[in-house]
Write a protein that holds these residues in place. Sequence first.
Motif, mmCIF file in Angstrom:
data_model
loop_
_atom_site.group_PDB
_atom_site.id
_atom_site.type_symbol
_atom_site.label_atom_id
_atom_site.label_comp_id
_atom_site.label_asym_id
_atom_site.label_seq_id
_atom_site.Cartn_x
_atom_site.Cartn_y
_atom_site.Cartn_z
ATOM 1 N N PRO A 44 40.278 17.163 68.840
ATOM 2 C CA PRO A 44 39.416 18.019 69.647
ATOM 3 C C PRO A 44 39.887 18.021 71.113
ATOM 4 O O PRO A 44 40.600 17.116 71.541
ATOM 5 C CB PRO A 44 38.033 17.357 69.521
ATOM 6 N N PRO A 45 39.463 19.024 71.878
ATOM 7 C CA PRO A 45 39.822 19.046 73.296
ATOM 8 C C PRO A 45 39.448 17.726 73.981
ATOM 9 O O PRO A 45 38.395 17.144 73.709
ATOM 10 C CB PRO A 45 38.991 20.204 73.857
ATOM 11 N N GLY A 46 40.358 17.259 74.838
ATOM 12 C CA GLY A 46 40.109 16.052 75.608
ATOM 13 C C GLY A 46 40.457 14.750 74.907
ATOM 14 O O GLY A 46 40.375 13.687 75.518
ATOM 15 N N THR A 47 40.844 14.794 73.638
ATOM 16 C CA THR A 47 41.202 13.548 72.949
ATOM 17 C C THR A 47 42.679 13.264 73.133
ATOM 18 O O THR A 47 43.482 14.156 73.428
ATOM 19 C CB THR A 47 40.845 13.598 71.454
ATOM 20 N N PHE A 48 43.047 11.996 72.946
ATOM 21 C CA PHE A 48 44.434 11.594 73.188
ATOM 22 C C PHE A 48 44.724 10.260 72.529
ATOM 23 O O PHE A 48 43.820 9.529 72.137
ATOM 24 C CB PHE A 48 44.712 11.503 74.692
ATOM 25 N N VAL A 49 46.025 9.963 72.430
ATOM 26 C CA VAL A 49 46.511 8.640 72.055
ATOM 27 C C VAL A 49 47.289 8.142 73.274
ATOM 28 O O VAL A 49 48.292 8.751 73.661
ATOM 29 C CB VAL A 49 47.422 8.687 70.816
ATOM 30 N N PRO A 50 46.829 7.048 73.918
ATOM 31 C CA PRO A 50 47.505 6.571 75.128
ATOM 32 C C PRO A 50 48.956 6.168 74.840
ATOM 33 O O PRO A 50 49.322 5.916 73.680
ATOM 34 C CB PRO A 50 46.688 5.347 75.540
ATOM 35 N N PRO A 51 49.770 6.090 75.882
ATOM 36 C CA PRO A 51 51.173 5.693 75.686
ATOM 37 C C PRO A 51 51.291 4.379 74.910
ATOM 38 O O PRO A 51 50.584 3.409 75.186
ATOM 39 C CB PRO A 51 51.702 5.565 77.108
ATOM 40 N N HIS A 52 52.203 4.409 73.950
ATOM 41 C CA HIS A 52 52.419 3.263 73.073
ATOM 42 C C HIS A 52 53.822 3.333 72.483
ATOM 43 O O HIS A 52 54.524 4.331 72.635
ATOM 44 C CB HIS A 52 51.359 3.224 71.967
ATOM 45 N N ILE A 53 54.182 2.263 71.790
ATOM 46 C CA ILE A 53 55.495 2.149 71.143
ATOM 47 C C ILE A 53 55.281 1.687 69.709
ATOM 48 O O ILE A 53 54.522 0.748 69.462
ATOM 49 C CB ILE A 53 56.385 1.132 71.885
ATOM 50 N N HIS A 54 55.958 2.340 68.779
ATOM 51 C CA HIS A 54 56.035 1.852 67.398
ATOM 52 C C HIS A 54 57.317 1.032 67.308
ATOM 53 O O HIS A 54 58.404 1.573 67.519
ATOM 54 C CB HIS A 54 56.113 3.008 66.401
ATOM 55 N N THR A 55 57.183 -0.235 66.999
ATOM 56 C CA THR A 55 58.365 -1.110 66.998
ATOM 57 C C THR A 55 59.136 -1.088 65.687
ATOM 58 O O THR A 55 60.284 -1.534 65.656
ATOM 59 C CB THR A 55 57.953 -2.558 67.323
ATOM 60 N N THR A 56 58.537 -0.557 64.623
ATOM 61 C CA THR A 56 59.200 -0.636 63.312
ATOM 62 C C THR A 56 59.297 0.693 62.591
ATOM 63 O O THR A 56 59.662 0.721 61.412
ATOM 64 C CB THR A 56 58.448 -1.629 62.392
ATOM 65 N N GLN A 57 58.957 1.805 63.263
ATOM 66 C CA GLN A 57 58.978 3.070 62.538
ATOM 67 C C GLN A 57 59.266 4.239 63.471
ATOM 68 O O GLN A 57 58.997 4.183 64.672
ATOM 69 C CB GLN A 57 57.662 3.308 61.801
ATOM 70 N N ASP A 58 59.815 5.278 62.885
ATOM 71 C CA ASP A 58 59.994 6.556 63.559
ATOM 72 C C ASP A 58 58.786 7.415 63.215
ATOM 73 O O ASP A 58 58.269 7.370 62.098
ATOM 74 C CB ASP A 58 61.275 7.250 63.078
#
Length: 148
Positions: A44-58
């Motif tokens: 929905p508008p305004g939602t997000f996933v903050p900056p992060h790193i996946h260490t074991t997957q693309d």
Amino acid sequence: MTQHEAGITQSGKSIDGIVWNILGQTYVPKHHYDSSMSWHATFPPGTFVPPHIHTTQDEFIYMLEGRFDLLLDGKDVVAGPGDLICLPRNIAHGIFNKSDQVVKCIFWVSPSAKLWDLFTKINNVGDPQEVVRIASAHEVQFLPPPSE
């Protein structure tokens, strides 16, 4: 090696009727094997996933509707319908719906690693700090907020 069964996960359906609510986003899992996992996502508008790193997957995102503003390896980029977003392992990325429209897209990761278990554990968890804590035990590292 896992033997996969031929079949169709129909539109609007998920694996075993599972639907995850992750910080206001809806994730509908479409397939889950050791080698990969996919889900339909609605932001929905305004939602997000903050900056992060996946260490074991693309990770990959195929945009169906709407617009994402992304932070990808320190750069601001934009993706819209028909675009494929490639998020290699160990590259920092954040995903933001800054628009007034719903974003619909397909995510997939390879391999699936611990992501299924992570989504199961953070389903309906409303506290972002708790999500960050749980994620760190599942090979997803959230980055600290930028200093002003």
